[in-house]
Design an enzyme around this catalytic site. Structure first.
Site, mmCIF file in Angstrom:
data_model
loop_
_atom_site.group_PDB
_atom_site.id
_atom_site.type_symbol
_atom_site.label_atom_id
_atom_site.label_comp_id
_atom_site.label_asym_id
_atom_site.label_seq_id
_atom_site.Cartn_x
_atom_site.Cartn_y
_atom_site.Cartn_z
ATOM 1 N N CYS A 225 0.858 -1.179 0.000
ATOM 2 C CA CYS A 225 0.000 0.000 0.000
ATOM 3 C C CYS A 225 0.898 1.234 0.000
ATOM 4 O O CYS A 225 1.636 1.459 0.968
ATOM 5 C CB CYS A 225 -0.904 -0.011 1.231
ATOM 6 N N CYS B 268 -4.460 6.399 -5.145
ATOM 7 C CA CYS B 268 -4.046 4.999 -4.979
ATOM 8 C C CYS B 268 -2.641 4.790 -5.567
ATOM 9 O O CYS B 268 -2.468 4.748 -6.796
ATOM 10 C CB CYS B 268 -5.034 4.024 -5.624
HETATM 11 O O1 PYC Z 1 -2.116 3.692 -2.119
HETATM 12 O O2 PYC Z 1 -1.482 1.708 -2.780
HETATM 13 C C1 PYC Z 1 -2.297 2.463 -2.274
HETATM 14 C C2 PYC Z 1 -3.576 1.879 -1.808
HETATM 15 C C3 PYC Z 1 -3.985 0.589 -1.938
HETATM 16 C C4 PYC Z 1 -5.261 0.508 -1.368
HETATM 17 C C5 PYC Z 1 -5.584 1.758 -0.900
HETATM 18 N N1 PYC Z 1 -4.542 2.585 -1.186
#
Ligand code: PYC
Length: 320
Positions: A96, A246
């Site tokens: 993450c 993300c």
């Molecule tokens: O920032 O890699 C990320 C992530 C994965 C799930 C939520 N955030």
């Protein structure tokens, strides 16, 4: 009364809760082995940390495991900070990126590390984070790559759509959309569409490279901000949407752009999130894909002592 000490933060809007004390002892071994032990023998701990009544569906938890003696050595200026296992409302994550930024900000806030470059072992591999003087954190992620391009899937609500399957530390299906608005007002429709895609992938037997379910769905469209190249909506495995762009999803996107010849080493990709926050990504090319570096900002929101009362019927979660 059981107490779990945490530091809470958000990275470009997405919450992270890092466990600083009170977590289970997972013994020795790799981060992947510890993730498996946590899942098999201590899954209630995940519920206690991230789910209601102490958390909510978007919270990503991180069990940080420093090497023995690490905390006795004063403020660290670089080197290895140990291992971490990230988890969410339903399961465990390979990696993450926003959570790694949250971990970096939390350890800096606690006076354990100063600005510098650190290595961190995650179940998906070792990553590096650079804590800059401007407060931003750059995460050099695991190698990211695309395994399928322009794959056609029959969905229930949108007919035949096409997307790419890529790894960025988690498995993603990446789709360009034009008939839904990428705005927070449209989150229910975007979530329903992403859930439909995930169901359709399962039904069609389309999986990640290692037979793993593709559990993150990423929808793209034009940016709203003038200083971004693209805007996304990412649905996480438990149905929550990522408030940040993300980081593992942006890594998967960078791998696809590089494979299409649309991004070169040294160029910066600016990925806007559904709430209008932003990550910057750059790549180094590899034989199979790219090594992405994602930069963003994380802010501390709370120093908490979670209380688990043995008399509390709902201590382990309200909806679990
Ligand atoms: O920032 O890699 C990320 C992530 C994965 C799930 C939520 N955030």
């Amino acid at each position: 009364m059981r107490v779990i000490e945490t530091l809470d933060s958000h990275t470009e809007g997405e919450p992270t809760r890092i466990v600083m004390a009170g977590g289970p002892d997972l013994g020795g071994g790799t981060a992947a082995e510890k993730r498996d032990r946590l899942a098999q023998s201590h899954d209630r701990f995940r519920h206690l940390v991230v789910n209601e009544p102490r958390g909510f569906e978007a919270v990503v938890g991180g069990l940080w495991m420093p090497a023995d003696g690490f905390l006795d050595h004063g403020v660290h200026g670089g080197g290895s900070i140990g291992q971490v296992v990230f988890f969410n409302n339903v399961a465990y994550l390979g990696m993450c990126v926003h959570g790694t930024m949250g971990l970096g900000a939390s350890l800096r806030h606690a006076g354990i590390i100063a600005d510098g470059r650190y290595q961190l072992e995650t179940p998906a591999g070792t990553v590096t984070m650079d804590l800059g003087r401007d407060g931003s954190i750059a995460v050099e992620n695991v190698e990211s790559f695309r395994i399928q391009e322009k794959l056609v899937v029959e969905t229930d609500t949108h007919g035949r759509i096409q997307g790419d399957v890529a790894w960025g530390g988690n498995w993603f299906f990446l789709v360009d959309i034009n008939d839904l608005k990428l705005s927070v007002d449209w989150v229910p429709q975007l979530t329903a569409f992403a859930a439909d895609i995930r169901r359709s992938l399962l039904r069609a037997g389309i999986q990640g490279g290692d037979g793993h379910e593709i559990d993150h769905i990423e929808l793209f469209g034009p940016p709203t901000r003038a200083d971004a190249d693209s805007k996304n909506f990412v649905m996480c495995p438990g149905g929550a949407y990522d408030r940040s762009p993300c980081g593992t999803g942006t890594s998967a996107k960078l791998a696809c752009l590089a494979a299409d010849g649309k991004l070169q080493a040294g160029e910066v990709w600016r990925q806007e999130s559904i709430i209008g926050s932003r990550f910057e990504g750059t790549i180094q090319m590899t034989a199979r894909g790219v090594i992405p570096t994602i930069r963003g900002r994380a802010f501390i929101t709370a120093e908490s002592r979670l209380q688990i009362d043995p008399k509390d019927t709902w201590a382990g979660g309200v909806f679990d």
